[in-house]
Design an enzyme around this catalytic site. Structure first.
Site, PDB file in Angstrom:
ATOM      1  N   ARG A  29       1.082  -1.288   0.115  1.00  0.00           N
ATOM      2  CA  ARG A  29       0.116  -0.358   0.048  1.00  0.00           C
ATOM      3  C   ARG A  29       1.235   0.855  -0.063  1.00  0.00           C
ATOM      4  O   ARG A  29      -0.078   2.104   0.802  1.00  0.00           O
ATOM      5  CB  ARG A  29      -0.733  -0.005   1.373  1.00  0.00           C
ATOM      6  CG  ARG A  29      -1.879  -1.306   1.050  1.00  0.00           C
ATOM      7  CD  ARG A  29      -3.294  -1.466  -0.076  1.00  0.00           C
ATOM      8  NE  ARG A  29      -3.746  -2.455   0.159  1.00  0.00           N
ATOM      9  CZ  ARG A  29      -3.377  -3.510  -0.548  1.00  0.00           C
ATOM     10  NH1 ARG A  29      -2.082  -3.049  -1.412  1.00  0.00           N
ATOM     11  NH2 ARG A  29      -4.608  -4.260  -0.204  1.00  0.00           N
ATOM     12  N   SER A  58     -11.122   0.730   2.793  1.00  0.00           N
ATOM     13  CA  SER A  58     -10.394   0.079   4.055  1.00  0.00           C
ATOM     14  C   SER A  58     -10.196   0.806   5.164  1.00  0.00           C
ATOM     15  O   SER A  58      -9.383   1.701   4.417  1.00  0.00           O
ATOM     16  CB  SER A  58      -8.872  -0.565   4.261  1.00  0.00           C
ATOM     17  OG  SER A  58      -9.890  -1.581   2.876  1.00  0.00           O
ATOM     18  N   GLU A  69      -4.610   3.103   6.221  1.00  0.00           N
ATOM     19  CA  GLU A  69      -4.470   3.571   4.888  1.00  0.00           C
ATOM     20  C   GLU A  69      -5.035   4.637   4.455  1.00  0.00           C
ATOM     21  O   GLU A  69      -5.081   4.534   2.797  1.00  0.00           O
ATOM     22  CB  GLU A  69      -5.348   2.430   3.894  1.00  0.00           C
ATOM     23  CG  GLU A  69      -5.165   1.398   2.626  1.00  0.00           C
ATOM     24  CD  GLU A  69      -5.711   0.490   2.813  1.00  0.00           C
ATOM     25  OE1 GLU A  69      -6.569   0.203   1.310  1.00  0.00           O
ATOM     26  OE2 GLU A  69      -5.271  -0.323   3.293  1.00  0.00           O
TER      27      GLU A  69
END
Length: 298
Positions: free
Chosen positions: A170, A219, A289
């Protein structure tokens, strides 16, 4: 500042509300919202813009909290002009930075290109998931990216190879302020019906497990090594936890919801409270995130 802004062929809007443009439907305004006509328009604007003015790219706003004090400087939104998807050869797709994951995966399916199905499960645009190394269902962008075209904050245009981005989970090392205007993905030859069936499976799995019909931000936290973020949040007793109109989803604990009139401060505050409780419960520090941008009120 209006006197000092460069001329553009696209659209420049002062004091533009950002809440309607992000999934959470909360947050303040941008000093300026720029929707460039094409990559040349964007490059020319950034080249002539005072280097001291901050610039931020905005896609679908699916994985973002815009703080209530708004975003200083210029927010660049890549619209329809950047949503084209072309097929240079039998296994590659060249996609504009404003193209959605659903569009890219659907075009790949129709072209018989396998390996891009997981993009069906990523909300957001090519620009966002190239920057974040977006992933779902066991695959991530680093598995399929060949290269991307970016416009740097200086207005310089550059093509970066996948290796230049130094991808990790990520995360990429895309230069600060760089805006992804297109990306080329490589898959493998496949059967459209098989590819379509896998995309349908991904769509059904998302629908079953995630609160897709709500005001959410995707998320919230990255999965720590060897753990699932949602399970840690659940174990810390945070399922359904609420601050104001911000709530931890009861359907999927790694999603935050705006139940109606939550401020961005409510949503971010709830996320921080979840992080605090998870740390107390399991001694694991959850990392955000979701991108949090702009200024707090006051």
């Amino acid at each position: 500042m209006a006197d000092t802004l460069p001329m553009v062929r696209g659209k420049l809007t002062p004091d533009a509300p950002l809440a309607p443009l992000v999934w959470f439907k909360s947050g303040g305004s941008a000093d300026w919202l720029f929707e460039p006509k094409d990559a040349d328009d964007l490059a020319g604007f950034l080249r002539e813009l005072d280097p001291a003015v901050p610039v931020m790219a905005l896609g679908l706003g699916s994985n973002m909290i815009v703080r209530d004090g708004g975003v200083p400087g210029v927010v660049v939104r890549l619209g329809k002009a950047f949503a084209q998807v072309e097929q240079p050869d039998i296994v590659t797709m060249r996609c504009g930075g404003g193209a959605s994951g659903i569009l890219v995966s659907s075009k790949a399916r129709d072209a018989g290109i396998a390996g891009l199905e997981f993009l069906r499960g990523i909300p957001g645009t090519v620009g966002g998931f190239v920057r974040m190394n977006g992933g779902a269902y066991g695959r991530e962008v680093s598995d399929i990216l060949l290269n991307c075209d970016v416009v740097l904050r200086s207005g310089e245009r550059r093509t970066l190879e996948a290796a230049d981005l130094r991808y990790s989970y990520r995360h990429s090392e895309l230069p600060d302020g760089a805006i992804v205007v297109s990306a080329t993905f490589r898959g493998t030859p496949g059967d459209p019906a098989t590819i379509g069936a896998e995309m349908d499976r991904i769509a059904a799995e998302r629908e079953a497990s995630q609160p897709l019909r709500s005001r959410t931000g995707g998320s919230t936290f990255k999965n720590p090594d060897g753990h699932k973020a949602w399970a840690l949040v659940d174990a810390a007793g945070c399922r359904g936890l609420q601050i104001g109109d911000a709530q931890v989803s009861e359907k999927h604990c790694n999603f935050l919801l705006n139940l109606g009139n939550a401020t961005s401060a409510d949503i971010e505050g709830l996320g921080e409270e979840v992080r605090r409780r998870v740390k107390a419960q399991s001694d694991i520090e959850l990392q955000w995130e979701i991108q949090r941008v702009g200024e707090h009120h006051g």
